[in-house]
Design a protein around this motif. Sequence first.
Motif, PDB file in Angstrom:
ATOM      1  N   ALA A  33       0.827  -1.208   0.000  1.00  0.00           N
ATOM      2  CA  ALA A  33       0.000   0.000   0.000  1.00  0.00           C
ATOM      3  C   ALA A  33       0.860   1.256   0.000  1.00  0.00           C
ATOM      4  O   ALA A  33       0.589   2.222  -0.717  1.00  0.00           O
ATOM      5  CB  ALA A  33      -0.930  -0.016   1.213  1.00  0.00           C
ATOM      6  N   LEU A  34       1.924   1.255   0.810  1.00  0.00           N
ATOM      7  CA  LEU A  34       2.812   2.419   0.882  1.00  0.00           C
ATOM      8  C   LEU A  34       3.478   2.687  -0.466  1.00  0.00           C
ATOM      9  O   LEU A  34       3.477   3.837  -0.950  1.00  0.00           O
ATOM     10  CB  LEU A  34       3.886   2.176   1.946  1.00  0.00           C
ATOM     11  N   PHE A  35       4.046   1.664  -1.084  1.00  0.00           N
ATOM     12  CA  PHE A  35       4.754   1.861  -2.350  1.00  0.00           C
ATOM     13  C   PHE A  35       3.787   2.270  -3.463  1.00  0.00           C
ATOM     14  O   PHE A  35       4.142   3.084  -4.325  1.00  0.00           O
ATOM     15  CB  PHE A  35       5.507   0.584  -2.739  1.00  0.00           C
ATOM     16  N   THR A  36       2.580   1.724  -3.437  1.00  0.00           N
ATOM     17  CA  THR A  36       1.574   2.116  -4.425  1.00  0.00           C
ATOM     18  C   THR A  36       1.163   3.566  -4.219  1.00  0.00           C
ATOM     19  O   THR A  36       0.998   4.327  -5.178  1.00  0.00           O
ATOM     20  CB  THR A  36       0.349   1.196  -4.334  1.00  0.00           C
TER      21      THR A  36
ATOM     22  N   LEU B 196       1.365   6.798  -6.870  1.00  0.00           N
ATOM     23  CA  LEU B 196       0.172   7.529  -7.301  1.00  0.00           C
ATOM     24  C   LEU B 196       0.347   9.043  -7.215  1.00  0.00           C
ATOM     25  O   LEU B 196      -0.458   9.790  -7.791  1.00  0.00           O
ATOM     26  CB  LEU B 196      -1.028   7.119  -6.443  1.00  0.00           C
ATOM     27  N   LEU B 197       1.367   9.501  -6.551  1.00  0.00           N
ATOM     28  CA  LEU B 197       1.536  10.941  -6.352  1.00  0.00           C
ATOM     29  C   LEU B 197       1.904  11.681  -7.642  1.00  0.00           C
ATOM     30  O   LEU B 197       1.324  12.732  -7.931  1.00  0.00           O
ATOM     31  CB  LEU B 197       2.581  11.199  -5.263  1.00  0.00           C
ATOM     32  N   PRO B 198       2.854  11.221  -8.457  1.00  0.00           N
ATOM     33  CA  PRO B 198       3.142  11.914  -9.721  1.00  0.00           C
ATOM     34  C   PRO B 198       2.159  11.501 -10.818  1.00  0.00           C
ATOM     35  O   PRO B 198       1.341  10.585 -10.617  1.00  0.00           O
ATOM     36  CB  PRO B 198       4.562  11.441 -10.040  1.00  0.00           C
TER      37      PRO B 198
ATOM     38  N   ARG C  51      -5.616  11.462  -4.512  1.00  0.00           N
ATOM     39  CA  ARG C  51      -6.499  11.373  -3.339  1.00  0.00           C
ATOM     40  C   ARG C  51      -6.576   9.955  -2.789  1.00  0.00           C
ATOM     41  O   ARG C  51      -6.984   9.749  -1.639  1.00  0.00           O
ATOM     42  CB  ARG C  51      -7.885  11.885  -3.698  1.00  0.00           C
ATOM     43  N   GLN C  52      -6.221   8.967  -3.627  1.00  0.00           N
ATOM     44  CA  GLN C  52      -6.256   7.582  -3.156  1.00  0.00           C
ATOM     45  C   GLN C  52      -5.022   7.236  -2.317  1.00  0.00           C
ATOM     46  O   GLN C  52      -4.985   6.203  -1.668  1.00  0.00           O
ATOM     47  CB  GLN C  52      -6.325   6.620  -4.354  1.00  0.00           C
ATOM     48  N   ALA C  53      -4.014   8.118  -2.359  1.00  0.00           N
ATOM     49  CA  ALA C  53      -2.784   7.820  -1.624  1.00  0.00           C
ATOM     50  C   ALA C  53      -2.996   7.875  -0.111  1.00  0.00           C
ATOM     51  O   ALA C  53      -2.373   7.114   0.634  1.00  0.00           O
ATOM     52  CB  ALA C  53      -1.679   8.800  -2.029  1.00  0.00           C
ATOM     53  N   LEU C  54      -3.879   8.761   0.331  1.00  0.00           N
ATOM     54  CA  LEU C  54      -4.073   8.931   1.773  1.00  0.00           C
ATOM     55  C   LEU C  54      -4.584   7.658   2.449  1.00  0.00           C
ATOM     56  O   LEU C  54      -4.007   7.232   3.453  1.00  0.00           O
ATOM     57  CB  LEU C  54      -5.019  10.109   2.033  1.00  0.00           C
ATOM     58  N   PRO C  55      -5.652   7.031   1.945  1.00  0.00           N
ATOM     59  CA  PRO C  55      -6.080   5.780   2.597  1.00  0.00           C
ATOM     60  C   PRO C  55      -5.045   4.663   2.498  1.00  0.00           C
ATOM     61  O   PRO C  55      -4.953   3.814   3.382  1.00  0.00           O
ATOM     62  CB  PRO C  55      -7.369   5.405   1.849  1.00  0.00           C
TER      63      PRO C  55
END
Length: 608
Positions: free
Chosen positions: A53-56, A60-62, A147-151
């Motif tokens: 989840a962390l690496f994904t 997703l940020l860039p 926005r999906q990075a936060l969860p």
Amino acid sequence: METRERKRLLLHILLAALPFWLLDLTLRAATGGAAWYPLYAAAPNLFSLGFGALFTALALLPPRRWGRLLYGLIYAVWAVYAVVQYAVWRILDRVLFLSDFLFAGEGLDFAGYARQIIDGRLAAVAMLLLLWGVLGVWSLPAGKERRQALPLLAAFLLAQGFAPRLYAPVPETLDWDAWESSGYEYERFSSPVYDLALTGPYQFVLHDAWLSVAPDPDGAEKRARVDAFFAERPAHQENEMTGLLAGKNLILVQLESIDDFVLNEQNTPTLARLQREGICFSEFYTPQYSNGYTFNTEFAAQTGLYPYANGNVAYSLSRSAFPDAAGSLFGDAGYTANSFHKSEAKFYNRGAMHQAFGYEQYHSALHYASGELEVGVDRFLVDCDELYARMIDTEPFLDFLITYSGHLGYDEIDALTTYALEQYPEYADDSRPYEINGLFAKARLTDDMFARLLERLAEDGLLENTVLCVYDDHYAYGLTDRAVLEEYSAAAGGRLLERTPCFIWYEGCTPRTVDKTMQTVDLLPTLANLFGLPAPRTLGRDAFDPSYAGCAIFPDGTWLTDAAYVQNGKVVWNDGMAEEEVAEMNAYARRFQEVNDAILDTDYYREI
């Protein structure tokens, strides 16, 4: 966003995170992790899903194009790490802690040896890891999904907080079998294959890194534990061997891979004669606590302590105090102490570590040779007039020689093996595996050094006042076929393979065989007793001390005495020990290791 699109996005996110878990599962399965901790256990899988989840989330940020590149780079780093760990496990039957990667230079020197494990098994592991990576890169969601990075980050933090709670609780009383508690091992983190099985590769690296830098709040308690151990142990008893060799010169020689089945009249006639004429310790074991097998034994023989099972003392303890190490002990008695080996001082940090052991100077033969092949032949240490002069310059002297010729590899592409077989073609026996021929021929090169050393000492009138103490660094693990190793070794497999030669010789010695079970850390106190020096404050004991029954203790809690052999808490054989005595020895083995690490953790000797 429509429900179908939400489901599609969620599926892509899950598929992107999944390869990191699959990588973990592949590595744990390939390295036999199930034998230590179930593959289906919740904690390691939760850790790895959390890291997925962390690496994904990071990917997703860039924008998607750059996110895919970042994802691929992150995955590639872990895939290479997994392949390296699997390769190391194939060679050494263990994996590496972070600090062990400091030995990478040695591995590069023997890339040809590693080549021999490139086979269908390694290819299958590598292909699976590649497949999982392709799946992840392809699955990364399209568009900007920051926005999906936060969860996903929240999922990682939840895994970090919850997964450690899934381990078995740490026993309130730390008995000998405390290692069986997953919670205890997670705290101690001392058995790398077990720890990898407990955590998966990502948490394995993170937890290892944290333990390497975390402050130790229990320093006072650990020092008190060491004090209590030494206070309870019987004081050294003088015996008929005390002071027998007082005032004589000592040449301490650590052999490279001259296993018990290698040292014999055919392969090493000089060594075999010295062993036959001297004091032979027939049940001497060299337990391997650290991945740096040679330096593991070097450290233990010099200090009477074992190195960390989860760290590299060559770089972490070079500033620690070892006032009772060999160089210091003999130096305090007026000896000139020097050490000699092929490699440069930076290798295993010997320049600093040997100074910590009390030696005045570490001498690298590379500074005097014309090339690697010349310096790889052990006889060069004695043939080189400059080096030899430094050995005998001032009496009494303590010289520590580390041989090299017997080092792996033993195949056709190893230049030193080819040279050895050219010098001694009689070892090219087609009825034996080529590696055995190479091992035997290289051992003969080491034997030549001893023949020349005896000759030069006699010429200079030093032989009658000089003692040779010879021991091996480890069993011949460099043979790639373990079945061949066990076939040739006098041992029956397992830890018993770590029985290696050890003897003391001097002119006029009355031949004697000591069959008491001994371990590497016993060598220093035994020498101190023979030379009439103060008993060193170490975990080892004098072999001739009547109050010492003898034992060998291995890093996983396995132990061996004259009466019993207990591996991982299970009795393999028992020749007269009562159940209560076995239980007491189990507890002692665990306490022995805890006190050993406490001494290293607290730089115990500096205060005294």
